[in-house]
Write a protein that holds these residues in place. Structure first.
Motif, PDB file in Angstrom:
ATOM      1  N   HIS A 128       0.817  -1.216   0.000  1.00  0.00           N
ATOM      2  CA  HIS A 128       0.000   0.000   0.000  1.00  0.00           C
ATOM      3  C   HIS A 128       0.851   1.267   0.000  1.00  0.00           C
ATOM      4  CE1 HIS A 128      -3.296   2.703   0.837  1.00  0.00           C
ATOM      5  NE2 HIS A 128      -2.683   3.140   1.930  1.00  0.00           N
ATOM      6  N   GLN A 129       2.020   1.205   0.594  1.00  0.00           N
ATOM      7  CA  GLN A 129       2.831   2.410   0.767  1.00  0.00           C
ATOM      8  C   GLN A 129       3.846   2.621  -0.352  1.00  0.00           C
ATOM      9  OE1 GLN A 129       2.471   1.115   5.152  1.00  0.00           O
ATOM     10  NE2 GLN A 129       4.181   2.520   5.051  1.00  0.00           N
ATOM     11  N   ILE A 130       3.749   1.861  -1.425  1.00  0.00           N
ATOM     12  CA  ILE A 130       4.595   2.075  -2.594  1.00  0.00           C
ATOM     13  C   ILE A 130       3.694   2.440  -3.767  1.00  0.00           C
ATOM     14  CG2 ILE A 130       6.296   1.109  -4.173  1.00  0.00           C
ATOM     15  CD1 ILE A 130       7.194  -0.757  -1.994  1.00  0.00           C
ATOM     16  N   LYS A 131       3.933   3.617  -4.351  1.00  0.00           N
ATOM     17  CA  LYS A 131       3.084   4.139  -5.419  1.00  0.00           C
ATOM     18  C   LYS A 131       3.915   4.397  -6.665  1.00  0.00           C
ATOM     19  CE  LYS A 131       0.550   6.605  -1.798  1.00  0.00           C
ATOM     20  NZ  LYS A 131       0.198   7.948  -1.266  1.00  0.00           N
ATOM     21  N   LEU A 132       3.285   4.226  -7.801  1.00  0.00           N
ATOM     22  CA  LEU A 132       3.923   4.521  -9.078  1.00  0.00           C
ATOM     23  C   LEU A 132       3.144   5.631  -9.772  1.00  0.00           C
ATOM     24  CD1 LEU A 132       5.817   3.991 -11.507  1.00  0.00           C
ATOM     25  CD2 LEU A 132       4.187   2.223 -12.241  1.00  0.00           C
ATOM     26  N   VAL A 133       3.854   6.675 -10.173  1.00  0.00           N
ATOM     27  CA  VAL A 133       3.271   7.744 -10.982  1.00  0.00           C
ATOM     28  C   VAL A 133       4.036   7.758 -12.298  1.00  0.00           C
ATOM     29  CG1 VAL A 133       2.703  10.188 -11.147  1.00  0.00           C
ATOM     30  CG2 VAL A 133       2.759   9.066  -8.890  1.00  0.00           C
ATOM     31  N   LYS A 134       3.339   7.733 -13.414  1.00  0.00           N
ATOM     32  CA  LYS A 134       4.000   7.598 -14.713  1.00  0.00           C
ATOM     33  C   LYS A 134       3.819   8.850 -15.559  1.00  0.00           C
ATOM     34  CE  LYS A 134       4.415   4.495 -18.691  1.00  0.00           C
ATOM     35  NZ  LYS A 134       5.881   4.400 -18.577  1.00  0.00           N
ATOM     36  N   HIS A 135       4.932   9.380 -16.070  1.00  0.00           N
ATOM     37  CA  HIS A 135       4.886  10.407 -17.104  1.00  0.00           C
ATOM     38  C   HIS A 135       4.782   9.716 -18.460  1.00  0.00           C
ATOM     39  CE1 HIS A 135       7.130  13.728 -14.616  1.00  0.00           C
ATOM     40  NE2 HIS A 135       5.911  13.495 -14.173  1.00  0.00           N
ATOM     41  N   LEU A 136       3.909  10.198 -19.311  1.00  0.00           N
ATOM     42  CA  LEU A 136       3.747   9.580 -20.625  1.00  0.00           C
ATOM     43  C   LEU A 136       4.953   9.840 -21.519  1.00  0.00           C
ATOM     44  CD1 LEU A 136      -0.039  10.240 -21.318  1.00  0.00           C
ATOM     45  CD2 LEU A 136       1.069   8.180 -20.393  1.00  0.00           C
ATOM     46  N   LYS A 137       5.666  10.938 -21.261  1.00  0.00           N
ATOM     47  CA  LYS A 137       6.896  11.213 -21.994  1.00  0.00           C
ATOM     48  C   LYS A 137       7.946  11.729 -21.035  1.00  0.00           C
ATOM     49  CE  LYS A 137       5.557  15.915 -23.375  1.00  0.00           C
ATOM     50  NZ  LYS A 137       5.384  16.842 -24.520  1.00  0.00           N
ATOM     51  N   ASN A 138       9.190  11.638 -21.436  1.00  0.00           N
ATOM     52  CA  ASN A 138      10.297  12.060 -20.589  1.00  0.00           C
ATOM     53  C   ASN A 138      10.307  13.580 -20.423  1.00  0.00           C
ATOM     54  OD1 ASN A 138      13.560  12.864 -20.652  1.00  0.00           O
ATOM     55  ND2 ASN A 138      12.980  11.248 -19.236  1.00  0.00           N
ATOM     56  N   LYS A 139      10.263  14.036 -19.155  1.00  0.00           N
ATOM     57  CA  LYS A 139      10.229  15.464 -18.858  1.00  0.00           C
ATOM     58  C   LYS A 139      11.480  15.959 -18.149  1.00  0.00           C
ATOM     59  CE  LYS A 139       5.164  15.671 -18.411  1.00  0.00           C
ATOM     60  NZ  LYS A 139       4.052  16.070 -17.508  1.00  0.00           N
ATOM     61  N   GLY A 140      12.353  15.045 -17.749  1.00  0.00           N
ATOM     62  CA  GLY A 140      13.561  15.451 -17.044  1.00  0.00           C
ATOM     63  C   GLY A 140      13.449  15.203 -15.548  1.00  0.00           C
ATOM     64  N   VAL A 141      14.610  15.098 -14.904  1.00  0.00           N
ATOM     65  CA  VAL A 141      14.646  14.665 -13.514  1.00  0.00           C
ATOM     66  C   VAL A 141      13.981  15.662 -12.570  1.00  0.00           C
ATOM     67  CG1 VAL A 141      16.956  15.624 -13.121  1.00  0.00           C
ATOM     68  CG2 VAL A 141      16.148  13.715 -11.719  1.00  0.00           C
ATOM     69  N   ALA A 142      14.149  16.960 -12.799  1.00  0.00           N
ATOM     70  CA  ALA A 142      13.532  17.950 -11.899  1.00  0.00           C
ATOM     71  C   ALA A 142      12.013  17.861 -11.961  1.00  0.00           C
ATOM     72  CB  ALA A 142      14.004  19.355 -12.258  1.00  0.00           C
ATOM     73  N   SER A 143      11.476  17.728 -13.166  1.00  0.00           N
ATOM     74  CA  SER A 143      10.029  17.599 -13.320  1.00  0.00           C
ATOM     75  C   SER A 143       9.519  16.323 -12.656  1.00  0.00           C
ATOM     76  CB  SER A 143       9.667  17.600 -14.814  1.00  0.00           C
ATOM     77  OG  SER A 143       8.279  17.424 -14.993  1.00  0.00           O
ATOM     78  N   ALA A 144      10.285  15.229 -12.793  1.00  0.00           N
ATOM     79  CA  ALA A 144       9.881  13.967 -12.168  1.00  0.00           C
ATOM     80  C   ALA A 144       9.880  14.085 -10.643  1.00  0.00           C
ATOM     81  CB  ALA A 144      10.817  12.849 -12.619  1.00  0.00           C
ATOM     82  N   LYS A 145      10.907  14.710 -10.097  1.00  0.00           N
ATOM     83  CA  LYS A 145      10.954  14.903  -8.648  1.00  0.00           C
ATOM     84  C   LYS A 145       9.786  15.776  -8.189  1.00  0.00           C
ATOM     85  CE  LYS A 145      15.928  14.255  -7.969  1.00  0.00           C
ATOM     86  NZ  LYS A 145      17.205  14.856  -7.535  1.00  0.00           N
ATOM     87  N   ASN A 146       9.479  16.813  -8.948  1.00  0.00           N
ATOM     88  CA  ASN A 146       8.371  17.685  -8.569  1.00  0.00           C
ATOM     89  C   ASN A 146       7.042  16.938  -8.565  1.00  0.00           C
ATOM     90  OD1 ASN A 146       9.933  19.961  -8.127  1.00  0.00           O
ATOM     91  ND2 ASN A 146       9.704  20.731 -10.212  1.00  0.00           N
ATOM     92  N   THR A 147       6.853  16.034  -9.528  1.00  0.00           N
ATOM     93  CA  THR A 147       5.641  15.216  -9.533  1.00  0.00           C
ATOM     94  C   THR A 147       5.553  14.395  -8.252  1.00  0.00           C
ATOM     95  OG1 THR A 147       5.557  15.077 -11.950  1.00  0.00           O
ATOM     96  CG2 THR A 147       4.443  13.332 -10.712  1.00  0.00           C
ATOM     97  N   GLY A 148       6.673  13.802  -7.856  1.00  0.00           N
ATOM     98  CA  GLY A 148       6.684  13.036  -6.616  1.00  0.00           C
ATOM     99  C   GLY A 148       6.431  13.902  -5.399  1.00  0.00           C
ATOM    100  N   ILE A 149       7.022  15.087  -5.376  1.00  0.00           N
ATOM    101  CA  ILE A 149       6.825  16.012  -4.261  1.00  0.00           C
ATOM    102  C   ILE A 149       5.343  16.384  -4.130  1.00  0.00           C
ATOM    103  CG2 ILE A 149       7.288  18.382  -3.502  1.00  0.00           C
ATOM    104  CD1 ILE A 149      10.127  17.987  -4.803  1.00  0.00           C
ATOM    105  N   ILE A 150       4.700  16.643  -5.245  1.00  0.00           N
ATOM    106  CA  ILE A 150       3.283  17.010  -5.234  1.00  0.00           C
ATOM    107  C   ILE A 150       2.425  15.879  -4.670  1.00  0.00           C
ATOM    108  CG2 ILE A 150       1.310  17.506  -6.749  1.00  0.00           C
ATOM    109  CD1 ILE A 150       3.341  19.040  -8.538  1.00  0.00           C
ATOM    110  N   HIS A 151       2.811  14.633  -4.945  1.00  0.00           N
ATOM    111  CA  HIS A 151       2.038  13.474  -4.475  1.00  0.00           C
ATOM    112  C   HIS A 151       2.384  13.065  -3.038  1.00  0.00           C
ATOM    113  CE1 HIS A 151       1.035  12.959  -8.746  1.00  0.00           C
ATOM    114  NE2 HIS A 151       0.072  12.167  -8.340  1.00  0.00           N
ATOM    115  N   ALA A 152       3.406  13.668  -2.444  1.00  0.00           N
ATOM    116  CA  ALA A 152       3.850  13.266  -1.102  1.00  0.00           C
ATOM    117  C   ALA A 152       2.795  13.596  -0.050  1.00  0.00           C
ATOM    118  CB  ALA A 152       5.168  13.953  -0.764  1.00  0.00           C
ATOM    119  N   LYS A 153       2.607  12.678   0.884  1.00  0.00           N
ATOM    120  CA  LYS A 153       1.583  12.832   1.921  1.00  0.00           C
ATOM    121  C   LYS A 153       2.162  12.974   3.325  1.00  0.00           C
ATOM    122  CE  LYS A 153      -1.741  12.175  -1.093  1.00  0.00           C
ATOM    123  NZ  LYS A 153      -2.569  13.336  -1.536  1.00  0.00           N
TER     124      LYS A 153
END
Length: 262
Positions: free
Chosen positions: A57-82
């Motif tokens: 339950h505590q492992i989540k996957l968020v997928k970008h449909l295209k490569n956006k770069g590491v900063a954008s990927a980290k920001n997506t994770g930050i936004i989803h952090a609880k």
């Protein structure tokens, strides 16, 4: 719970699995942490490989449909952090044995906005930071010293309000900006992040540095724009070095762009 581990990945199915395992092998990890993996448009078997973890339950996957770069990927994770703190762990890095317990004790015993935990090279004893640079630090401390490699741990709300800039290898701009605003920083002397030097797309990789020279150029330019006057005052030698690096990356980006069009 305390921690949201944010792990961005791109075509690193084997290494991201290793990163996840380094967290879930920690004693009682599920009492303290969630793991958010951001697949930044991978074209290998990353998504398939990650399925074995998603029953937890505590492992989540968020997928970008295209490569956006590491900063954008980290920001997506930050936004989803609880959870209360975001921990930014690269997909080819590992959390050292008992690192989670150390991190838990660190944040519970010290009331700071950002923590930076030390890094050593994987399978070696060599440290990638100065263990004497420790304790509470200020904006001017950061400008005055060569900080090195750390594992960043930041209050989630603060991170969500100050997302990373889209700069290759220049997260330090974010940390300096927060320090300049007066947020409290703590540098720990314990190396709980293990750094894999074999990553083919590390900034230190020569071809990667050339290929991403325009992003490096933009990072140095922004750094000087925002902090240059203060840096010139407190660390003139470093100010000259950064100006020289900016000039070099400008030439590299120009040469690379020219070669791509020929």
């Amino acid at each position: 719970m305390l921690f949201s581990f944010v792990i961005p990945t791109y075509n690193r199915s084997h290494k991201v699995s290793r990163a996840i395992d380094s967290i879930i092998s920690q004693p009682q990890w599920d009492l303290y942490a969630e793991i958010i993996v951001i697949d930044d448009g991978s074209t290998d078997d990353t998504e398939l490989m990650l399925q074995k973890y998603l029953s937890k339950h505590q492992i989540k996957l968020v997928k970008h449909l295209k490569n956006k770069g590491v900063a954008s990927a980290k920001n997506t994770g930050i936004i989803h952090a609880k959870n209360e703190y975001v921990v930014l762990l690269d997909s080819d890095d590992l959390l050292d044995k008992n690192g989670l317990i150390h991190l838990k004790n660190l944040v519970l015993q010290n009331k700071f906005d950002l923590f930076f935990c030390g890094t050593r090279i994987l399978n070696e004893t060599k440290l990638m930071y100065d263990p004497e640079f420790k304790g509470q630090k200020t904006y001017y401390d950061l400008l005055s010293s060569s900080v090195g490699e750390y594992l960043p741990v930041c209050k989630t709300q603060l991170m969500q309000n100050n997302l990373l800039r889209n700069l290759r290898g220049y997260e330090s701009v974010t940390w300096l900006s927060l320090a300049k605003k007066g947020y409290k920083l703590f540098f720990d002397s314990e190396p709980i992040r293990l750094y894999d030097m074999e990553g083919t797309d590390r900034i230190s990789n020569r071809f990667s540095g050339i290929k991403n020279s325009n992003k490096m150029r933009d990072g140095y330019a922004l750094y000087l724009k925002e902090f240059g006057l203060d840096l010139k005052y407190v660390n003139y030698t470093e100010y000259l070095k950064i100006n020289f690096k900016l000039f070099c990356y400008y030439l590299m980006s120009f040469s690379f762009a020219k070669s791509e069009t020929e």
